[in-house]
Design a protein around this motif. Sequence first.
Motif, PDB file in Angstrom:
ATOM      1  N   PHE A  80     -11.119  -4.983   4.313  1.00  0.00           N
ATOM      2  CA  PHE A  80     -10.916  -6.212   4.029  1.00  0.00           C
ATOM      3  C   PHE A  80      -9.565  -6.529   4.101  1.00  0.00           C
ATOM      4  CE2 PHE A  80     -14.468  -4.923   1.736  1.00  0.00           C
ATOM      5  CZ  PHE A  80     -15.434  -5.911   1.837  1.00  0.00           C
ATOM      6  N   ASP A  81      -9.032  -7.841   4.388  1.00  0.00           N
ATOM      7  CA  ASP A  81      -7.628  -8.144   4.268  1.00  0.00           C
ATOM      8  C   ASP A  81      -7.273  -8.637   2.922  1.00  0.00           C
ATOM      9  OD1 ASP A  81      -7.100  -7.984   7.081  1.00  0.00           O
ATOM     10  OD2 ASP A  81      -7.643 -10.062   7.500  1.00  0.00           O
ATOM     11  N   ASN A  82      -6.084  -8.056   2.495  1.00  0.00           N
ATOM     12  CA  ASN A  82      -6.011  -8.101   0.977  1.00  0.00           C
ATOM     13  C   ASN A  82      -4.315  -8.488   0.703  1.00  0.00           C
ATOM     14  OD1 ASN A  82      -6.019  -8.031  -1.981  1.00  0.00           O
ATOM     15  ND2 ASN A  82      -5.654  -6.043  -2.131  1.00  0.00           N
ATOM     16  N   PRO A  83      -3.896  -9.759   1.648  1.00  0.00           N
ATOM     17  CA  PRO A  83      -2.486  -9.884   1.555  1.00  0.00           C
ATOM     18  C   PRO A  83      -1.705 -10.042   0.187  1.00  0.00           C
ATOM     19  CG  PRO A  83      -3.742 -11.741   2.232  1.00  0.00           C
ATOM     20  CD  PRO A  83      -4.727 -10.652   2.315  1.00  0.00           C
ATOM     21  N   GLU A  84      -2.579 -10.638  -0.659  1.00  0.00           N
ATOM     22  CA  GLU A  84      -2.226 -10.996  -2.099  1.00  0.00           C
ATOM     23  C   GLU A  84      -1.847  -9.786  -2.949  1.00  0.00           C
ATOM     24  OE1 GLU A  84      -0.301 -13.986  -2.414  1.00  0.00           O
ATOM     25  OE2 GLU A  84      -1.019 -14.643  -0.724  1.00  0.00           O
ATOM     26  N   GLY A  85      -2.538  -8.648  -2.696  1.00  0.00           N
ATOM     27  CA  GLY A  85      -2.898  -7.438  -3.496  1.00  0.00           C
ATOM     28  C   GLY A  85      -3.557  -7.850  -4.820  1.00  0.00           C
ATOM     29  N   SER A  86      -4.677  -8.876  -4.341  1.00  0.00           N
ATOM     30  CA  SER A  86      -5.186  -9.266  -5.734  1.00  0.00           C
ATOM     31  C   SER A  86      -6.319  -8.138  -6.032  1.00  0.00           C
ATOM     32  CB  SER A  86      -5.993 -10.658  -5.417  1.00  0.00           C
ATOM     33  OG  SER A  86      -6.762 -10.502  -4.478  1.00  0.00           O
ATOM     34  N   PHE A  87      -6.686  -7.387  -5.221  1.00  0.00           N
ATOM     35  CA  PHE A  87      -7.762  -6.222  -5.482  1.00  0.00           C
ATOM     36  C   PHE A  87      -6.762  -5.231  -5.507  1.00  0.00           C
ATOM     37  CE2 PHE A  87     -10.398  -9.518  -4.415  1.00  0.00           C
ATOM     38  CZ  PHE A  87     -11.647  -9.448  -5.193  1.00  0.00           C
ATOM     39  N   LEU A  88      -6.944  -4.276  -6.533  1.00  0.00           N
ATOM     40  CA  LEU A  88      -6.367  -2.749  -6.674  1.00  0.00           C
ATOM     41  C   LEU A  88      -7.414  -1.702  -7.257  1.00  0.00           C
ATOM     42  CD1 LEU A  88      -3.777  -4.246  -9.066  1.00  0.00           C
ATOM     43  CD2 LEU A  88      -3.288  -4.024  -6.906  1.00  0.00           C
ATOM     44  N   PRO A  89      -6.867  -0.507  -6.678  1.00  0.00           N
ATOM     45  CA  PRO A  89      -7.789   0.698  -6.740  1.00  0.00           C
ATOM     46  C   PRO A  89      -8.138   1.061  -8.349  1.00  0.00           C
ATOM     47  CG  PRO A  89      -6.100   1.176  -5.231  1.00  0.00           C
ATOM     48  CD  PRO A  89      -5.695  -0.161  -5.818  1.00  0.00           C
ATOM     49  N   GLY A  90      -9.242   1.374  -8.550  1.00  0.00           N
ATOM     50  CA  GLY A  90      -9.724   1.438  -9.923  1.00  0.00           C
ATOM     51  C   GLY A  90     -10.492   0.286 -10.300  1.00  0.00           C
ATOM     52  N   GLN A  91     -10.602  -0.900  -9.797  1.00  0.00           N
ATOM     53  CA  GLN A  91     -11.361  -1.852 -10.196  1.00  0.00           C
ATOM     54  C   GLN A  91     -12.877  -1.821  -9.765  1.00  0.00           C
ATOM     55  OE1 GLN A  91      -9.225  -5.217  -8.334  1.00  0.00           O
ATOM     56  NE2 GLN A  91      -8.190  -5.560 -10.328  1.00  0.00           N
ATOM     57  N   PHE A  92     -13.875  -2.225 -10.540  1.00  0.00           N
ATOM     58  CA  PHE A  92     -15.084  -2.324 -10.168  1.00  0.00           C
ATOM     59  C   PHE A  92     -15.646  -3.488  -9.303  1.00  0.00           C
ATOM     60  CE2 PHE A  92     -15.311   1.067 -13.467  1.00  0.00           C
ATOM     61  CZ  PHE A  92     -15.886   2.088 -12.760  1.00  0.00           C
ATOM     62  N   VAL A  93     -16.030  -3.318  -8.375  1.00  0.00           N
ATOM     63  CA  VAL A  93     -16.625  -4.555  -7.464  1.00  0.00           C
ATOM     64  C   VAL A  93     -17.915  -4.460  -7.026  1.00  0.00           C
ATOM     65  CG1 VAL A  93     -14.169  -5.053  -6.730  1.00  0.00           C
ATOM     66  CG2 VAL A  93     -15.440  -3.475  -5.487  1.00  0.00           C
ATOM     67  N   ARG A  94     -18.357  -5.416  -6.231  1.00  0.00           N
ATOM     68  CA  ARG A  94     -19.724  -5.396  -5.470  1.00  0.00           C
ATOM     69  C   ARG A  94     -19.241  -5.932  -4.017  1.00  0.00           C
ATOM     70  NH1 ARG A  94     -23.641  -4.558  -9.049  1.00  0.00           N
ATOM     71  NH2 ARG A  94     -25.066  -4.566  -7.592  1.00  0.00           N
ATOM     72  N   ILE A  95     -19.984  -5.158  -3.127  1.00  0.00           N
ATOM     73  CA  ILE A  95     -20.005  -5.478  -1.682  1.00  0.00           C
ATOM     74  C   ILE A  95     -21.136  -6.030  -1.327  1.00  0.00           C
ATOM     75  CG2 ILE A  95     -19.590  -4.350   0.615  1.00  0.00           C
ATOM     76  CD1 ILE A  95     -17.395  -3.917  -1.211  1.00  0.00           C
ATOM     77  N   SER A  96     -21.134  -7.292  -0.707  1.00  0.00           N
ATOM     78  CA  SER A  96     -22.524  -8.149   0.049  1.00  0.00           C
ATOM     79  C   SER A  96     -22.205  -7.875   1.478  1.00  0.00           C
ATOM     80  CB  SER A  96     -22.533  -9.408  -0.642  1.00  0.00           C
ATOM     81  OG  SER A  96     -22.440  -9.395  -1.861  1.00  0.00           O
TER      82      SER A  96
END
Length: 390
Positions: free
Chosen positions: A285-301
């Motif tokens: 995923f492109d994450n240019p703003e750095g809004s997602f960081l390691p250690g966070q819980f997410v969901r993949i669709s």
Amino acid sequence: MQKNANAMRPWRLALLGLGLAGLLVGCGSESGGQAQAADSDQAAPATPSQVMSIARRDIALDKSYPSMLSSENEVTVVARVSGLLEARQFEPGDRVEKGDSLYTIEPATYQAAVRSAEADLQSAKAERDRAQRDADRYQRLLNQNSVSRQDYDDALAKLRVARATVAQNEAALDSARIDLNYTDVEAPVSGAISLSEINVGNLVDPGTELATITPLDPLEVRFQLPQADALALRRQRDDKEAPIGATLSRPAKQGNAAQSLEGELDFLGSRVSESTSTVEARAMFDNPEGSFLPGQFVRISLAGLKRYDVLAVPEIAVTEGLMGPQVFVLDDDNKARARTVELGETAGHWLIVTSGLEAGERVLASDPGGIQPGTKIEPQPFDGDAASGS
């Protein structure tokens, strides 16, 4: 006695007459009630409802998979030379680019080593040139029979030693220059840099950990797929060459709005884990703003994940009966009949039916509110939109 018997006969006749009259009245009442019920049934209008004919088809799933973000490309920056840590060129938490200068480790010592190696190389080259001249002279003298073959061979050996010495000094100079370059510690990758592990002014040795850089853009996400989903996804990838789209999402929490990123699946494992019965997958995923960081819980669709050759009904058409989930099936008289079914996975507003229905049967596809077994249905065409059934 004869007189008494004759006196009682009229009473018996009267009672018998009353009983017959009651029986006739009861029969008349029952037949009248049946007639009224029949009239009422004939008078009840059919309920208009959307009806679909069950058929096997491929259906897209609406599924997501949990994952905890971790940076598989995280890099620990280490010192490559010994010396005093003289400077730090970043602030903790900064976004650094590959090649940016991070630290300076006492370069003066290594600059001196480079100058010394350069001087040794110059000396070795001068000795090589002298040996070359001697070998050339002895070659001429040998041709004139003025020197022995042994004298010429000795001169030639000295030339070879001189050449080797030059090569050795050239390697020493290269090594000294590499060490000098290591005094300027550069970022090996782009990403967010951590707190510094060593303060300026401390002495460091080769291997001393200085900081950690976590790549954030692009973001690599690994997750696990159940066997069935992995097989369906592999079949889908074989059917078309286009990339499989993926969405990374994080729910709203503590006043922060929900966020998502769009990317694509770039790896699907070829073996099933014996311990979890899952298959590893990876999406980028492109994450240019750095809004997602390691250690966070997410969901993949994943976009377009399908089940093939299945039966499905709109979610709104399923109710809970005494024997479990049920739908209403229409008989030849267009009357609703409850049918218990077994359900599989959810596919958006559709539910996959694993048993209880056969292809070709007519099923109520709209909201069954108010419908009872035996209700007369006026079939309406089903528009195919499971989300809008009413």
